[in-house]
Design a protein around this motif. Structure first.
Motif, PDB file in Angstrom:
ATOM      1  N   VAL A 340       0.870  -1.384  -0.020  1.00 51.58           N
ATOM      2  CA  VAL A 340       0.090   0.134   0.035  1.00 51.58           C
ATOM      3  C   VAL A 340       0.804   1.147   0.092  1.00 51.58           C
ATOM      4  N   MET A 341       1.991   1.129   0.818  1.00 49.65           N
ATOM      5  CA  MET A 341       2.745   2.361   0.743  1.00 49.65           C
ATOM      6  C   MET A 341       3.617   2.686  -0.263  1.00 49.65           C
ATOM      7  N   ASN A 342       4.254   1.555  -0.994  1.00 49.56           N
ATOM      8  CA  ASN A 342       4.737   1.786  -2.145  1.00 49.56           C
ATOM      9  C   ASN A 342       4.055   2.023  -3.268  1.00 49.56           C
ATOM     10  N   LEU A 343       2.767   1.504  -3.577  1.00 49.55           N
ATOM     11  CA  LEU A 343       2.000   2.113  -4.552  1.00 49.55           C
ATOM     12  C   LEU A 343       1.526   3.177  -4.568  1.00 49.55           C
ATOM     13  N   ALA A 344       1.211   3.701  -3.242  1.00 52.17           N
ATOM     14  CA  ALA A 344       0.759   5.132  -3.226  1.00 52.17           C
ATOM     15  C   ALA A 344       1.629   6.083  -3.182  1.00 52.17           C
ATOM     16  N   TYR A 345       2.895   5.958  -3.041  1.00 53.60           N
ATOM     17  CA  TYR A 345       4.298   6.613  -3.210  1.00 53.60           C
ATOM     18  C   TYR A 345       4.359   6.663  -4.921  1.00 53.60           C
ATOM     19  N   ALA A 346       4.208   5.676  -5.631  1.00 54.86           N
ATOM     20  CA  ALA A 346       4.324   5.581  -7.091  1.00 54.86           C
ATOM     21  C   ALA A 346       3.194   6.286  -7.722  1.00 54.86           C
ATOM     22  N   PHE A 347       2.035   6.182  -7.442  1.00 52.06           N
ATOM     23  CA  PHE A 347       0.885   6.873  -7.890  1.00 52.06           C
ATOM     24  C   PHE A 347       1.112   8.312  -7.558  1.00 52.06           C
ATOM     25  N   TRP A 377       9.430   2.778  -6.870  1.00 51.23           N
ATOM     26  CA  TRP A 377       8.433   2.494  -6.070  1.00 51.23           C
ATOM     27  C   TRP A 377       7.477   1.499  -6.595  1.00 51.23           C
ATOM     28  N   LEU A 378       7.058   1.809  -7.898  1.00 53.34           N
ATOM     29  CA  LEU A 378       6.098   1.127  -8.611  1.00 53.34           C
ATOM     30  C   LEU A 378       6.706  -0.611  -8.711  1.00 53.34           C
ATOM     31  N   PHE A 379       7.997  -0.851  -9.077  1.00 55.51           N
ATOM     32  CA  PHE A 379       8.461  -2.037  -9.112  1.00 55.51           C
ATOM     33  C   PHE A 379       8.439  -2.848  -7.741  1.00 55.51           C
ATOM     34  N   LEU A 380       8.714  -2.019  -6.542  1.00 53.88           N
ATOM     35  CA  LEU A 380       8.588  -2.678  -5.403  1.00 53.88           C
ATOM     36  C   LEU A 380       7.162  -3.009  -4.609  1.00 53.88           C
ATOM     37  N   GLY A 381       6.012  -2.137  -5.637  1.00 51.44           N
ATOM     38  CA  GLY A 381       4.816  -2.443  -5.174  1.00 51.44           C
ATOM     39  C   GLY A 381       4.110  -3.527  -5.872  1.00 51.44           C
ATOM     40  N   LEU A 382       4.686  -3.704  -7.035  1.00 48.28           N
ATOM     41  CA  LEU A 382       4.104  -5.062  -8.037  1.00 48.28           C
ATOM     42  C   LEU A 382       4.805  -6.137  -7.707  1.00 48.28           C
ATOM     43  N   LEU A 383       6.077  -6.165  -7.489  1.00 49.44           N
ATOM     44  CA  LEU A 383       6.739  -7.365  -7.365  1.00 49.44           C
ATOM     45  C   LEU A 383       6.168  -8.437  -6.382  1.00 49.44           C
ATOM     46  N   VAL A 453      -3.724   0.140 -15.431  1.00 44.50           N
ATOM     47  CA  VAL A 453      -2.899   1.068 -14.911  1.00 44.50           C
ATOM     48  C   VAL A 453      -2.167   1.485 -16.037  1.00 44.50           C
ATOM     49  N   THR A 454      -1.694   0.962 -16.801  1.00 42.38           N
ATOM     50  CA  THR A 454      -0.907   1.560 -18.057  1.00 42.38           C
ATOM     51  C   THR A 454      -1.767   2.304 -18.912  1.00 42.38           C
ATOM     52  N   ILE A 455      -3.009   1.791 -19.139  1.00 41.60           N
ATOM     53  CA  ILE A 455      -3.920   2.647 -19.997  1.00 41.60           C
ATOM     54  C   ILE A 455      -4.277   4.306 -19.151  1.00 41.60           C
ATOM     55  N   VAL A 456      -4.347   3.978 -17.765  1.00 41.32           N
ATOM     56  CA  VAL A 456      -4.660   5.281 -17.214  1.00 41.32           C
ATOM     57  C   VAL A 456      -3.458   6.341 -17.251  1.00 41.32           C
TER      58      VAL A 456
END
Length: 472
Positions: A340-347, A377-383, A453-456
Motif C-alpha cells: 500500500v505504501m509503495n503503490l501510494a508513493y508511485a501513484f 516504488w512501482l517495481f517494489l509495489g508490484l513485485l 494502470v498502463t492505460i490510465v
C-alpha cells in the motif's frame, strides 16, 4: 592271460580318456569362471562409474539426512537468520538462551525507536518518499506562481503544509511503514515457532540440488541489496541537492543552524534504516515463496516419476498446505502494508510529475530523479504480486498431477486402479493459492490490472499538460 592284458589295457585307456575329459572340463570351467569374474568386475566398475556420475550430476540426492541438514544450516539457514538479525527480525528458537532472546527483543525495540525518530525528522525536514523535499514545488492549487515562490534563492518554500499534506504526506506513510515492522516482529518472534526452519529443512530434504537453493538465496539477497542501494542513492542525491537548511520550521531552523551537517547525516541514516527494514521484509517474503514453489514442484516431479508413494505424497501435500497457509495468513501481513505504501508513493509521484512539477523553475536532473523514484516504488509495489502469482501457478499445476499419472501406463502399470483414482480425486480437490490482502493472486488478473494502470497513465499523459518535458 591275453584276456587279462586286454582288460587292463582297456581300463587304462578309459582312465586316460576320463582324465583328459576331466581336465578339459576343468579348463572350460576355469575359463568360464574367469570370464564371469571379468564381466562381474567390469559391470561393477561400470555401475560404480555410473553411480559416481549420477551423484556428480545430482549432488545431495544420496547424502545422509544428517549431513544434508548440516549443510542446510551452514549454507542457507544460518546466513538467512543473520540477515534477519540485522533489523531485529530473527525468529526466537527453542534452543536460544534467555539472554539471547532478551537481546533480540531489545534490538527490535531500539530499531523501533530509531524508526520513530526518523519519521519525526522526515516531517521536520519536509522530506517525502514520493517526491523528495516538498520545498522544490509550489503546493498552492492555484498555479505555479513566481519563481521565487517555488524555488527561491535559498531553496526554501514560503508556503506551509496543509492538514491534508500533513496527514497523507507524512502520517499515513509513516504509520504504514511502522505497522509493517511491528507486524513482522510479531510474526518472527511470537507466531513463528520455528516454522521457517521447518520449511527450509523440508525443501532441502526433498530437493535433489541443494547447492542451487543456496545460489538462489544469494541471488535474491543480491537483488535486494541492489534495490536498497538504488533507494538510498535517490535519497542521497535529493539531500545533497537541497541547497538551504533542511529544517523548514523557522524557530527550530535558527537554533539548529550550526548542526546542518549532522541533520543531513541523521536524515540519511534514518532513511537508510527504513529502506533496509522494507527491503529485508520484502526479500524474506520472496525467498519463502521461492521455497514453497520449489517444494511443490519437487513433490509433483517425484509423483510423476513414481519415486514417492501416493499416500506419502498426499501427506506431504497436506504439510505443504500448512506452510502455505502460514505464509498467506502471517508472513504476508507486513508485505501488504508495504505494498500500500509503495503503490501510494508511485501513484502520488506520477500525479506530481503530470500536474505540479515545472521544468522552468527546477532542474531537469531533479525531474529525472523523480521519474526513477516513481519507477522504483512501482517495481517494489508490484513485485510481490508477481511472486505470489508464480506460487499460485505451481499450485494449479499440482491439481493436474492426478490426471497425468492416470495416463502413464509404463510408470504406474503395477499400481491398482483404486489407488490411482484416489490420487486423482485428491489432486483434483486441491484448492491452494498464494494470497495477498486475503485474496488469491492469479497471473491473469494481475496482467489485467497492469493493463488498466498502463492505460490510465497513458491517458494522463495525453490529456494533461506535461510542462516538465519543456517546449520545442
Amino acid at each position: 592271460m591275453n584276456a587279462t592284458t586286454e582288460a587292463t589295457t582297456a581300463s587304462a585307456e578309459e582312465a586316460h580318456t576320463t582324465t583328459v575329459t576331466a581336465t578339459a572340463t576343468a579348463t572350460t570351467t576355469e575359463t568360464q569362471l574367469s570370464d564371469s569374474l571379468s564381466l562381474l568386475l567390469s559391470s561393477r566398475a561400470t555401475s560404480a562409474a555410473s553411480s559416481w556420475l549420477h551423484e556428480l550430476a545430482q549432488p545431495g540426492e544420496h547424502e545422509p539426512t544428517s549431513a544434508l541438514l548440516n549443510y542446510c544450516k551452514r549454507k542457507f539457514l544460518r546466513p538467512y537468520v543473520v540477515i534477519l538479525t540485522v533489523v531485529g527480525l530473527n525468529p526466537i528458537s527453542t534452543d536460544m538462551s534467555n539472554v539471547s532472546a532478551c537481546c533480540s527483543y531489545i534490538q527490535a525495540l531500539v530499531i523501533l525507536c530509531v524508526l520513530l525518530m526518523g519519521y519525526v525528522l522526515r516531517y521536520l525536514c519536509g522530506y517525502r518518499g514520493d517526491r523528495g523535499f516538498s520545498s522544490y514545488r509550489d503546493i498552492r492549487p492555484g498555479g505555479y506562481g513566481n519563481a521565487t515562490d517555488v524555488c527561491d534563492s535559498s531553496g526554501g518554500s514560503k508556503t506551509s503544509n496543509t492538514i491534508g499534506e500533513l496527514l497523507f504526506g507524512y502520517v499515513v506513510p509513516s504509520v504504514l511503514n511502522l505497522l509493517s515492522f511491528v507486524s513482522a516482529v510479531l510474526v518472527c518472534k511470537v507466531i513463528e515457532h520455528e516454522q521457517l526452519q521447518n520449511l527450509i529443512e523440508r525443501v532441502f530434504l526433498l530437493s535433489a540440488k541443494p547447492k542451487r537453493l543456496c545460489r538462489m538465496l544469494w541471488f535474491y539477497l543480491g537483488v535486494a541489496l541492489t534495490l536498497l542501494l538504488l533507494l538510498f542513492a535517490y535519497a542521497c542525491c535529493v539531500v545533497i541537492m537541497q541547497p538551504a537548511q533542511i529544517i523548514k520550521v523557522a524557530w527550530l531552523a535558527e537554533k539548529l543552524r550550526n548542526w546542518e551537517l549532522c541533520l543531513r547525516i541523521g536524515l540519511l541514516c534514518t532513511i537508510l534504516l527504513q529502506d533496509l527494514v522494507e527491503i529485508i521484509i520484502l526479500s524474506s517474503y520472496y525467498i519463502e515463496c521461492y521455497l514453497l514453489r520449489v517444494h511443490l514442484e519437487t513433490l509433483s516431479h517425484k509423483l510423476l516419476m513414481h519415486s514417492i508413494d501416493s499416500l506419502d505424497w498426499m501427506r506431504e501435500i497436506l504439510e505443504f498446505r500448512k506452510l502455505l497457509e502460514r505464509v498467506n495468513q502471517h508472513v504476508s501481513i507486513p508485505v501488504c502494508f508495504l505494498i500500500v505504501m509503495n503503490l501510494a508513493y508511485a501513484f502520488a509521484g506520477l500525479v506530481y510529475l503530470f500536474k505540479d512539477f515545472d521544468f522552468h523553475y527546477c532542474a531537469l536532473k531533479l525531474v529525472l530523479l523523480n521519474i526513477a523514484n516513481v519507477m522504483l516504488w512501482l517495481f517494489l509495489g508490484l513485485l510481490p504480486f508477481f511472486v505470489a502469482g508464480s506460487v499460485t501457478r505451481v499450485c494449479q499445476n499440482a491439481q493436474a498431477n492426478g490426471h497425468q499419472i492416470r495416463v502413464r501406463p509404463f510408470v504406474y502399470h503395477n499400481t491398482s486402479a483404486e489407488d490411482l483414482n484416489s490420487t486423482l480425486l485428491f489432486a483434483s480437490s486441491l484448492d491452494m493459492s498464494a494470497k495477498l490482502f486475503r485474496m488469491p493472486i492469479q497471473s491473469n488478473y494481475l496482467c489485467f490490472a497492469i493493463l488498466v494502470v498502463t492505460i490510465v497513465v497513458l491517458t494522463l499523459g495525453m490529456c494533461l499538460n506535461l510542462s516538465a518535458l519543456g517546449k520545442f
